[in-house]
Design a protein around this motif. Structure first.
Motif, PDB file in Angstrom:
ATOM      1  N   GLU A  30       0.836  -1.195   0.000  1.00  0.00           N
ATOM      2  CA  GLU A  30       0.000   0.000   0.000  1.00  0.00           C
ATOM      3  C   GLU A  30       0.874   1.249   0.000  1.00  0.00           C
ATOM      4  O   GLU A  30       1.699   1.445   0.898  1.00  0.00           O
ATOM      5  CB  GLU A  30      -0.897   0.013   1.241  1.00  0.00           C
ATOM      6  N   PRO A  31       0.731   2.139  -0.990  1.00  0.00           N
ATOM      7  CA  PRO A  31       1.550   3.354  -1.022  1.00  0.00           C
ATOM      8  C   PRO A  31       1.210   4.310   0.122  1.00  0.00           C
ATOM      9  O   PRO A  31       0.061   4.386   0.562  1.00  0.00           O
ATOM     10  CB  PRO A  31       1.194   3.988  -2.369  1.00  0.00           C
ATOM     11  N   THR A  32       2.210   5.005   0.594  1.00  0.00           N
ATOM     12  CA  THR A  32       2.006   6.144   1.488  1.00  0.00           C
ATOM     13  C   THR A  32       2.664   7.353   0.832  1.00  0.00           C
ATOM     14  O   THR A  32       3.603   7.216   0.054  1.00  0.00           O
ATOM     15  CB  THR A  32       2.620   5.910   2.877  1.00  0.00           C
ATOM     16  N   LEU A  33       2.167   8.535   1.153  1.00  0.00           N
ATOM     17  CA  LEU A  33       2.618   9.751   0.483  1.00  0.00           C
ATOM     18  C   LEU A  33       3.474  10.606   1.397  1.00  0.00           C
ATOM     19  O   LEU A  33       3.275  10.650   2.609  1.00  0.00           O
ATOM     20  CB  LEU A  33       1.414  10.550  -0.014  1.00  0.00           C
ATOM     21  N   ALA A  34       4.429  11.307   0.784  1.00  0.00           N
ATOM     22  CA  ALA A  34       5.362  12.161   1.520  1.00  0.00           C
ATOM     23  C   ALA A  34       5.403  13.541   0.891  1.00  0.00           C
ATOM     24  O   ALA A  34       6.386  13.922   0.244  1.00  0.00           O
ATOM     25  CB  ALA A  34       6.761  11.539   1.520  1.00  0.00           C
ATOM     26  N   PRO A  35       4.332  14.327   1.063  1.00  0.00           N
ATOM     27  CA  PRO A  35       4.323  15.665   0.468  1.00  0.00           C
ATOM     28  C   PRO A  35       5.368  16.572   1.102  1.00  0.00           C
ATOM     29  O   PRO A  35       5.836  16.331   2.217  1.00  0.00           O
ATOM     30  CB  PRO A  35       2.904  16.171   0.761  1.00  0.00           C
ATOM     31  N   LYS A  36       5.726  17.605   0.372  1.00  0.00           N
ATOM     32  CA  LYS A  36       6.691  18.589   0.855  1.00  0.00           C
ATOM     33  C   LYS A  36       6.235  19.175   2.187  1.00  0.00           C
ATOM     34  O   LYS A  36       5.051  19.408   2.408  1.00  0.00           O
ATOM     35  CB  LYS A  36       6.841  19.707  -0.186  1.00  0.00           C
ATOM     36  N   LEU A  37       7.198  19.414   3.075  1.00  0.00           N
ATOM     37  CA  LEU A  37       6.885  19.951   4.392  1.00  0.00           C
ATOM     38  C   LEU A  37       6.590  21.444   4.318  1.00  0.00           C
ATOM     39  O   LEU A  37       7.196  22.181   3.539  1.00  0.00           O
ATOM     40  CB  LEU A  37       8.048  19.725   5.349  1.00  0.00           C
ATOM     41  N   SER A  38       5.684  21.897   5.164  1.00  0.00           N
ATOM     42  CA  SER A  38       5.398  23.320   5.314  1.00  0.00           C
ATOM     43  C   SER A  38       5.933  23.792   6.666  1.00  0.00           C
ATOM     44  O   SER A  38       6.329  22.975   7.508  1.00  0.00           O
ATOM     45  CB  SER A  38       3.889  23.577   5.241  1.00  0.00           C
ATOM     46  N   LEU A  39       5.909  25.076   6.891  1.00  0.00           N
ATOM     47  CA  LEU A  39       6.354  25.625   8.170  1.00  0.00           C
ATOM     48  C   LEU A  39       5.550  25.043   9.322  1.00  0.00           C
ATOM     49  O   LEU A  39       6.092  24.764  10.408  1.00  0.00           O
ATOM     50  CB  LEU A  39       6.229  27.153   8.152  1.00  0.00           C
ATOM     51  N   GLU A  40       4.265  24.815   9.095  1.00  0.00           N
ATOM     52  CA  GLU A  40       3.406  24.282  10.159  1.00  0.00           C
ATOM     53  C   GLU A  40       3.801  22.876  10.584  1.00  0.00           C
ATOM     54  O   GLU A  40       3.533  22.464  11.717  1.00  0.00           O
ATOM     55  CB  GLU A  40       1.943  24.295   9.702  1.00  0.00           C
ATOM     56  N   ASP A  41       4.441  22.127   9.689  1.00  0.00           N
ATOM     57  CA  ASP A  41       4.881  20.775  10.047  1.00  0.00           C
ATOM     58  C   ASP A  41       5.946  20.805  11.139  1.00  0.00           C
ATOM     59  O   ASP A  41       6.178  19.797  11.813  1.00  0.00           O
ATOM     60  CB  ASP A  41       5.431  20.049   8.815  1.00  0.00           C
ATOM     61  N   GLY A  42       6.612  21.947  11.308  1.00  0.00           N
ATOM     62  CA  GLY A  42       7.658  22.050  12.319  1.00  0.00           C
ATOM     63  C   GLY A  42       7.169  22.480  13.692  1.00  0.00           C
ATOM     64  O   GLY A  42       7.953  22.532  14.639  1.00  0.00           O
ATOM     65  N   LEU A  43       5.867  22.776  13.828  1.00  0.00           N
ATOM     66  CA  LEU A  43       5.333  23.219  15.115  1.00  0.00           C
ATOM     67  C   LEU A  43       5.222  22.028  16.069  1.00  0.00           C
ATOM     68  O   LEU A  43       4.566  21.029  15.765  1.00  0.00           O
ATOM     69  CB  LEU A  43       3.963  23.866  14.923  1.00  0.00           C
TER      70      LEU A  43
END
Length: 307
Positions: free
Chosen positions: A194-207
């Motif tokens: 089953e594939p999982t996705l790894a979209p580009k990180l945003s600033l909010e991902d670092g909170l």
């Protein structure tokens, strides 16, 4: 073989170097020079710099449009190799080389298809990651795989450290696949699972969310370091956390977000054990030790992380 290589960041350089030593690189495709530093000086990409050092012809392109496609097609390459170029290869360029394009991806496909596989794997707490070399197709990271190599995640390593390890391992694996394609012995198999996705990180991902247990917080911190960076808020101002580690087992119990200074770190409470922060960057200031930042605060008792 005659190869076209496409890549931009430093993690692509080991693959370029190893291929240049044994094959003919007819063109290196990379993103245009970008402004870096406080003075915003236009600077070639790491791949462009390496290609110049190796005396290889360079095509700088923000996207692989009709003009770039025509230039690459005219080179009559046997194979295209792409490593973190930062753009999409579409038809007719996808079919221009005799053997199409292969892609080095920093995950064990189909897990973590997308732009930020290492970062997402660390945030998720994966114990194992790896590299895959696959046939490029129009669908995102969905092509048949020639080779994969699992790599244990180094203990406490941040995303940049893990990427450096995978870049070296991936360069060797890619070179093996290129040789096999040239010899006619390469075999690619369909991705399984089953594939999982790894979209580009945003600033909010670092909170960081201090209501979570330490393990989850530290995993996120590792995954977002150095970019986009882990951060919290203190009295409404953003504080970037540059370096941290799990606090010693005998550290005092702290409520989530509670701060306590020590001689070597600033402890921040979580839902379990505290995080020991050792280096920070307050908003509008340069990087400094967490203890220096702590000593410069006023009203310690009234401040909480996440406030």
């Amino acid at each position: 073989m005659r190869l076209v290589f496409a890549g931009t960041p430093a993690v692509a350089v080991p693959t370029l170097r190893i291929l240049a030593a044994t094959h003919e690189i007819v063109a290196v495709v990379t993103r245009p020079d970008a402004p870096l530093g406080r003075k915003r000086v236009l600077t070639p990409s790491p791949v462009a710099a390496a290609a110049d050092e190796l005396g290889l012809p360079v095509i700088k392109a923000a996207r692989l449009d009709a003009e770039v496609t025509e230039r690459i097609s005219a080179l009559h390459a046997d194979l295209g190799v792409i490593v973190a170029y930062g753009g999409i290869v579409r038809e007719p360029l996808l079919s221009a080389p005799v053997h199409g394009w292969i892609n080095l991806h920093f995950s064990l496909l189909p897990r973590w298809r997308g732009a930020a596989p290492v970062q997402r794997a660390l945030i998720a707490g994966d114990a194992e990651i790896g590299v895959s070399v696959f046939q490029l197709v129009p669908q995102l990271d969905a092509g048949d795989v020639f080779a994969m190599r699992p790599v244990p995640v180094p203990s406490d390593a941040t995303a940049d450290v893990v990427l450096d390890v995978l870049a070296d391992d991936g360069a060797v694996l890619t070179a093996d696949v290129v040789d096999a394609i040239g010899e006619g012995s390469a075999v690619a198999t369909a991705q399984s699972g089953e594939p999982t996705l790894a979209p580009k990180l945003s600033l909010e991902d670092g909170l960081l969310d201090w209501s979570q247990p330490l393990g989850m917080i530290f995993a996120r911190l590792r995954g977002v370091t150095p970019e986009p960076g882990a951060h919290t808020t203190i009295d409404g101002a953003r504080l970037k956390i540059l370096a941290a580690e799990p606090a010693a087992s005998d550290s005092p119990a702290l409520a989530p977000g509670e701060l306590q200074g020590t001689k070597t770190a600033v402890l921040i409470g979580t839902a379990s054990n505290p995080l020991a922060v050792t280096r920070v960057q307050p908003a509008g200031k340069g990087a400094m030790s967490a203890t220096d930042w702590w000593r410069g605060l006023h009203g310690h008792d009234e401040l909480r992380a996440g406030s």
